[in-house]
Design a protein around this motif. Sequence first.
Motif, PDB file in Angstrom:
ATOM      1  N   LYS A 111       0.847  -1.214   0.000  1.00  0.00           N
ATOM      2  CA  LYS A 111       0.000   0.000   0.000  1.00  0.00           C
ATOM      3  C   LYS A 111       0.872   1.250   0.000  1.00  0.00           C
ATOM      4  O   LYS A 111       0.621   2.195  -0.718  1.00  0.00           O
ATOM      5  CB  LYS A 111      -0.909   0.005   1.234  1.00  0.00           C
ATOM      6  N   ASN A 112       1.873   1.244   0.846  1.00  0.00           N
ATOM      7  CA  ASN A 112       2.826   2.356   0.898  1.00  0.00           C
ATOM      8  C   ASN A 112       4.203   1.827   0.491  1.00  0.00           C
ATOM      9  O   ASN A 112       4.414   0.616   0.438  1.00  0.00           O
ATOM     10  CB  ASN A 112       2.888   2.931   2.321  1.00  0.00           C
ATOM     11  N   GLU A 113       5.103   2.728   0.224  1.00  0.00           N
ATOM     12  CA  GLU A 113       6.412   2.272  -0.252  1.00  0.00           C
ATOM     13  C   GLU A 113       7.078   1.344   0.763  1.00  0.00           C
ATOM     14  O   GLU A 113       7.119   1.634   1.952  1.00  0.00           O
ATOM     15  CB  GLU A 113       7.337   3.459  -0.526  1.00  0.00           C
ATOM     16  N   CYS A 114       7.585   0.257   0.224  1.00  0.00           N
ATOM     17  CA  CYS A 114       8.205  -0.781   1.040  1.00  0.00           C
ATOM     18  C   CYS A 114       9.634  -0.995   0.525  1.00  0.00           C
ATOM     19  O   CYS A 114       9.851  -1.123  -0.681  1.00  0.00           O
ATOM     20  CB  CYS A 114       7.374  -2.054   0.888  1.00  0.00           C
ATOM     21  N   LYS A 115      10.586  -0.995   1.446  1.00  0.00           N
ATOM     22  CA  LYS A 115      11.977  -1.221   1.046  1.00  0.00           C
ATOM     23  C   LYS A 115      12.330  -2.682   1.307  1.00  0.00           C
ATOM     24  O   LYS A 115      12.188  -3.174   2.428  1.00  0.00           O
ATOM     25  CB  LYS A 115      12.906  -0.297   1.842  1.00  0.00           C
ATOM     26  N   MET A 116      12.792  -3.336   0.260  1.00  0.00           N
ATOM     27  CA  MET A 116      13.003  -4.785   0.286  1.00  0.00           C
ATOM     28  C   MET A 116      14.436  -5.162  -0.005  1.00  0.00           C
ATOM     29  O   MET A 116      15.091  -4.517  -0.795  1.00  0.00           O
ATOM     30  CB  MET A 116      12.200  -5.453  -0.843  1.00  0.00           C
ATOM     31  N   MET A 117      14.871  -6.260   0.598  1.00  0.00           N
ATOM     32  CA  MET A 117      16.071  -6.933   0.131  1.00  0.00           C
ATOM     33  C   MET A 117      15.611  -8.257  -0.472  1.00  0.00           C
ATOM     34  O   MET A 117      14.784  -8.965   0.110  1.00  0.00           O
ATOM     35  CB  MET A 117      17.054  -7.192   1.265  1.00  0.00           C
ATOM     36  N   ILE A 118      16.103  -8.563  -1.650  1.00  0.00           N
ATOM     37  CA  ILE A 118      15.643  -9.740  -2.382  1.00  0.00           C
ATOM     38  C   ILE A 118      16.859 -10.560  -2.799  1.00  0.00           C
ATOM     39  O   ILE A 118      17.878  -9.995  -3.190  1.00  0.00           O
ATOM     40  CB  ILE A 118      14.865  -9.298  -3.649  1.00  0.00           C
ATOM     41  N   LYS A 119      16.743 -11.857  -2.702  1.00  0.00           N
ATOM     42  CA  LYS A 119      17.802 -12.718  -3.222  1.00  0.00           C
ATOM     43  C   LYS A 119      17.252 -13.497  -4.399  1.00  0.00           C
ATOM     44  O   LYS A 119      16.144 -14.032  -4.339  1.00  0.00           O
ATOM     45  CB  LYS A 119      18.307 -13.677  -2.152  1.00  0.00           C
ATOM     46  N   SER A 120      18.017 -13.522  -5.451  1.00  0.00           N
ATOM     47  CA  SER A 120      17.559 -14.169  -6.671  1.00  0.00           C
ATOM     48  C   SER A 120      18.743 -14.815  -7.362  1.00  0.00           C
ATOM     49  O   SER A 120      19.868 -14.354  -7.225  1.00  0.00           O
ATOM     50  CB  SER A 120      16.923 -13.088  -7.570  1.00  0.00           C
ATOM     51  N   SER A 121      18.498 -15.866  -8.102  1.00  0.00           N
ATOM     52  CA  SER A 121      19.574 -16.588  -8.770  1.00  0.00           C
ATOM     53  C   SER A 121      20.282 -15.741  -9.813  1.00  0.00           C
ATOM     54  O   SER A 121      19.658 -15.002 -10.560  1.00  0.00           O
ATOM     55  CB  SER A 121      19.006 -17.830  -9.439  1.00  0.00           C
ATOM     56  N   ASN A 122      21.591 -15.857  -9.831  1.00  0.00           N
ATOM     57  CA  ASN A 122      22.359 -15.161 -10.864  1.00  0.00           C
ATOM     58  C   ASN A 122      22.099 -15.704 -12.247  1.00  0.00           C
ATOM     59  O   ASN A 122      22.031 -14.984 -13.216  1.00  0.00           O
ATOM     60  CB  ASN A 122      23.850 -15.365 -10.599  1.00  0.00           C
ATOM     61  N   HIS A 123      21.997 -17.002 -12.334  1.00  0.00           N
ATOM     62  CA  HIS A 123      22.013 -17.638 -13.642  1.00  0.00           C
ATOM     63  C   HIS A 123      20.838 -17.226 -14.499  1.00  0.00           C
ATOM     64  O   HIS A 123      20.927 -17.100 -15.701  1.00  0.00           O
ATOM     65  CB  HIS A 123      22.015 -19.161 -13.480  1.00  0.00           C
TER      66      HIS A 123
END
Length: 147
Positions: A111-123
């Motif tokens: 709803k309001n701005e959310c600051k996230m840390m995300i981990k995702s595959s490099n490949h």
Amino acid sequence: MQKHIDRQKFPKKYVPYLSKYKLLKPINVNEKFSKFIKQWHPHQIAVVDDMQVLLAKLQGEFVWHDHPEIDEVFFVINGVLDIEFRDGKVTLESGEMFVIPKGVEHRPVAKNECKMMIKSSNHLGIFPTSRCDVSQWRVPLKTALRL
Ligand code: NI
């Protein structure tokens, strides 16, 4: 009695780290967040094995999608994020994280701005999605926005 350790067999090897990789200070996440404004635009801050660590600012509704070959980790740094699933939703608040297994459809909503840390595959690049066209999120590792 202390066991004898054969130092010749296991010599201590000097491996430069801080200077070689120019990691002379910790990564300050708040400082990194201050460097960009654009929402839904993940920025890479680090690479860990075959994963990349991204920061993103989210607000509003994303599209329904899944990641057929990778798990996704959401960690809320600041704000509140709903992750909707076809059979319910989870709400993440600051300091909470959630792992979305590969192949499970989901839709992030803030709803309001959310600051996230995300981990995702490099490949597979950032957020490869099978059921939506979010081309700006399919960024190969080498061209990922590095803060
Ligand atoms: Ni996703």
